[in-house]
Design an enzyme around this catalytic site. Structure first.
Site, PDB file in Angstrom:
ATOM      1  N   GLU A 120     -37.808 110.897-115.456  1.00 23.31           N
ATOM      2  CA  GLU A 120     -39.191 111.785-115.017  1.00 23.31           C
ATOM      3  C   GLU A 120     -40.376 110.831-114.960  1.00 23.31           C
ATOM      4  OE1 GLU A 120     -39.844 114.412-113.852  1.00 23.31           O
ATOM      5  OE2 GLU A 120     -39.927 115.957-114.960  1.00 23.31           O
ATOM      6  N   THR A 168     -47.074 115.810-109.693  1.00 21.97           N
ATOM      7  CA  THR A 168     -47.356 115.872-111.174  1.00 21.97           C
ATOM      8  C   THR A 168     -48.380 114.785-111.586  1.00 21.97           C
ATOM      9  OG1 THR A 168     -45.463 116.821-111.315  1.00 21.97           O
ATOM     10  CG2 THR A 168     -46.347 116.026-113.344  1.00 21.97           C
TER      11      THR A 168
HETATM   12  N1  ADP Z   1     -34.694 112.923-107.229  1.00 25.25           N
HETATM   13  C1  ADP Z   1     -35.823 113.537-107.211  1.00 25.25           C
HETATM   14  N2  ADP Z   1     -36.110 114.685-106.814  1.00 25.25           N
HETATM   15  C2  ADP Z   1     -37.503 115.166-106.495  1.00 25.25           C
HETATM   16  N3  ADP Z   1     -38.385 114.117-106.247  1.00 25.25           N
HETATM   17  C3  ADP Z   1     -38.213 112.893-106.442  1.00 25.25           C
HETATM   18  C4  ADP Z   1     -37.001 112.176-107.003  1.00 25.25           C
HETATM   19  N4  ADP Z   1     -36.997 110.923-107.248  1.00 25.25           N
HETATM   20  C5  ADP Z   1     -38.175 110.948-106.969  1.00 25.25           C
HETATM   21  N5  ADP Z   1     -38.982 111.693-106.597  1.00 25.25           N
HETATM   22  C6  ADP Z   1     -40.465 111.668-106.173  1.00 25.25           C
HETATM   23  O1  ADP Z   1     -41.265 112.629-107.290  1.00 25.25           O
HETATM   24  C7  ADP Z   1     -42.296 113.329-106.973  1.00 25.25           C
HETATM   25  C8  ADP Z   1     -41.939 114.517-107.337  1.00 25.25           C
HETATM   26  O2  ADP Z   1     -42.011 114.868-108.690  1.00 25.25           O
HETATM   27  P1  ADP Z   1     -43.127 115.646-109.291  1.00 25.25           P
HETATM   28  O3  ADP Z   1     -44.506 115.243-108.699  1.00 25.25           O
HETATM   29  O4  ADP Z   1     -42.864 115.638-110.838  1.00 25.25           O
HETATM   30  O5  ADP Z   1     -42.913 117.137-108.841  1.00 25.25           O
HETATM   31  P2  ADP Z   1     -41.792 118.195-109.249  1.00 25.25           P
HETATM   32  O6  ADP Z   1     -42.735 119.289-109.849  1.00 25.25           O
HETATM   33  O7  ADP Z   1     -41.388 118.736-108.183  1.00 25.25           O
HETATM   34  O8  ADP Z   1     -41.036 117.602-110.159  1.00 25.25           O
HETATM   35  C9  ADP Z   1     -42.200 113.055-105.372  1.00 25.25           C
HETATM   36  O9  ADP Z   1     -43.269 111.851-105.090  1.00 25.25           O
HETATM   37  C10 ADP Z   1     -40.814 112.540-105.107  1.00 25.25           C
HETATM   38  O10 ADP Z   1     -40.676 111.634-103.923  1.00 25.25           O
HETATM   39  N1  LIG Z   2     -45.807 119.164-118.406  1.00 26.50           N
HETATM   40  C1  LIG Z   2     -45.953 118.515-117.217  1.00 26.50           C
HETATM   41  C2  LIG Z   2     -44.863 119.373-116.474  1.00 26.50           C
HETATM   42  C3  LIG Z   2     -44.877 118.998-115.110  1.00 26.50           C
HETATM   43  O1  LIG Z   2     -43.990 119.819-114.327  1.00 26.50           O
HETATM   44  P1  LIG Z   2     -43.518 119.631-112.871  1.00 26.50           P
HETATM   45  O2  LIG Z   2     -42.534 120.820-112.530  1.00 26.50           O
HETATM   46  O3  LIG Z   2     -44.769 119.972-112.118  1.00 26.50           O
HETATM   47  O4  LIG Z   2     -42.913 118.172-112.758  1.00 26.50           O
HETATM   48  C4  LIG Z   2     -47.398 118.678-116.668  1.00 26.50           C
HETATM   49  O5  LIG Z   2     -47.858 119.694-116.642  1.00 26.50           O
HETATM   50  O6  LIG Z   2     -47.860 117.688-116.193  1.00 26.50           O
END
Ligand code: ADP
Ligand SMILES: N[C@@H](CCOP(=O)(O)O)C(=O)O
Length: 294
Positions: A120, A168
């Site tokens: 993450e 995020t």
């Molecule tokens: N296995 C994965 N699954 C989803 N998103 C990924 C993965 N690996 C890298 N990413 C990247 O992470 C970002 C999405 O994650 P995030 O912003 O935390 O959103 P989410 O709430 O969907 O987890 C995107 O930029 C995506 O390209």
């Molecule tokens: N506590 C984090 C949770 C992010 O969750 P996501 O599903 O949007 O990846 C935040 O609030 O930044």
């Protein structure tokens, strides 16, 4: 080959920023792993075109490295990335469970939480365990710097996902740097109410405890139509509504008989703001499922 299905999760639940999380019954990612000399990644499914296959930039790469478990990793996305539904965390959690099994590392699901958290961190900038903990352990989870507490709560939910993306990492930049004592007292009260509701399987208390005056208002500004969608869901019977994770997903708690109407009201609410959306009628569910030796 080892296959793992890991569920979507909703983090924060309003009053529990970076601490509360809930596993959703649906949607989910499916990850398949086979031993290899070096880690390679294939991504298919919902939003695959936005997900890097480079192990340094995909959440599963850091997990393979942390477990010293090089593998060919195939990710079938059921959870759209940048959704607020723990898409990146689901892949990391699934990979952690699958690689632990593939290489017989003998770690427990709890041991795997911080390892999935490393995945993450590669996309969100810092470690937060509130998606990977429920993705691995299921239920409603309280993840602190010390440990994770799990409540196997039974609460109906609607998760509504608009066709906009919020990363995020970007949504963490709008979180206020500090809080007043008044805001702190308000948040503690709501968080305690929500936790009590989870322990009692009480959607009314859970909904009441989802309200937050600190992080959610700042993030709601990033979601076109949020206020209208929230009002529509409450009018249709939702007991509480908040931003799911970092957004743009919106989460509503409810009684089972209202779930269908709330889902329709939320989709209509986004449509009124000119945004297409889909709603998942779901509930708090179990953690990742392992299918060994397929
Ligand atoms: N296995 C994965 N699954 C989803 N998103 C990924 C993965 N690996 C890298 N990413 C990247 O992470 C970002 C999405 O994650 P995030 O912003 O935390 O959103 P989410 O709430 O969907 O987890 C995107 O930029 C995506 O390209
Ligand atoms: N506590 C984090 C949770 C992010 O969750 P996501 O599903 O949007 O990846 C935040 O609030 O930044």
């Amino acid at each position: 080959m080892i296959t793992v299905r890991a569920p979507a999760t909703s983090a924060n639940l309003g009053s529990g920023f970076d601490v509360f999380g809930a596993a959703l019954d649906r949607p989910a990612d499916v990850v398949r792993v086979e031993k290899a000399h070096r880690t390679t990644i294939d991504v298919t499914g919902y939003g695959a075109e936005f997900i890097p296959e480079d192990p340094d930039r995909n959440t599963v790469g850091a997990v393979a490295e942390a477990l010293d478990a090089p593998a060919h990793i195939r990710i079938d996305k059921g959870i759209r990335p940048s959704s607020g539904l723990g898409s990146s965390g689901a892949s990391a959690a699934a990979a952690a469970l699958a690689l632990n099994e593939l290489y017989d590392r003998g770690l427990s699901r709890r041991d795997l939480v911080p390892i999935a958290g490393k995945g993450e961190a590669t996309v969100s900038g810092d470690v937060h365990l509130d998606n990977v903990a429920p993705a691995l352990l299921g239920g409603f989870t309280v993840a602190t710097d010390r440990d994770v507490t799990v409540v196997d709560a039974d609460i109906p939910l609607v998760a509504c996902l608009p066709e906009i993306a919020v990363s995020t990492r970007d949504a963490r930049d709008v979180v206020p740097a500090g809080a007043t004592m008044e805001q702190l007292i308000y948040t503690v009260g709501r968080a305690a109410t929500l936790t009590t509701g989870m322990c009692r399987d009480d959607p009314r208390l859970v909904g009441k405890g989802m309200h937050d005056r600190l992080v959610t208002p700042a993030r709601a500004d990033l979601i076109a139509g949020y206020d209208g969608v929230r009002e529509a869901a409450l009018s249709a019977g939702a007991t509480g509504v908040t931003v799911s994770g970092a957004g743009p997903g919106v989460l509503a708690a409810c009684y089972p008989e209202d779930r269908q109407d709330i889902a329709a009201a939320m989709v209509d609410g986004f449509e009124d703001a000119g945004v297409d959306a889909r709603a998942y009628q779901t509930e708090i569910g179990r953690g990742a499922t392992l299918y060994p030796d397929e």
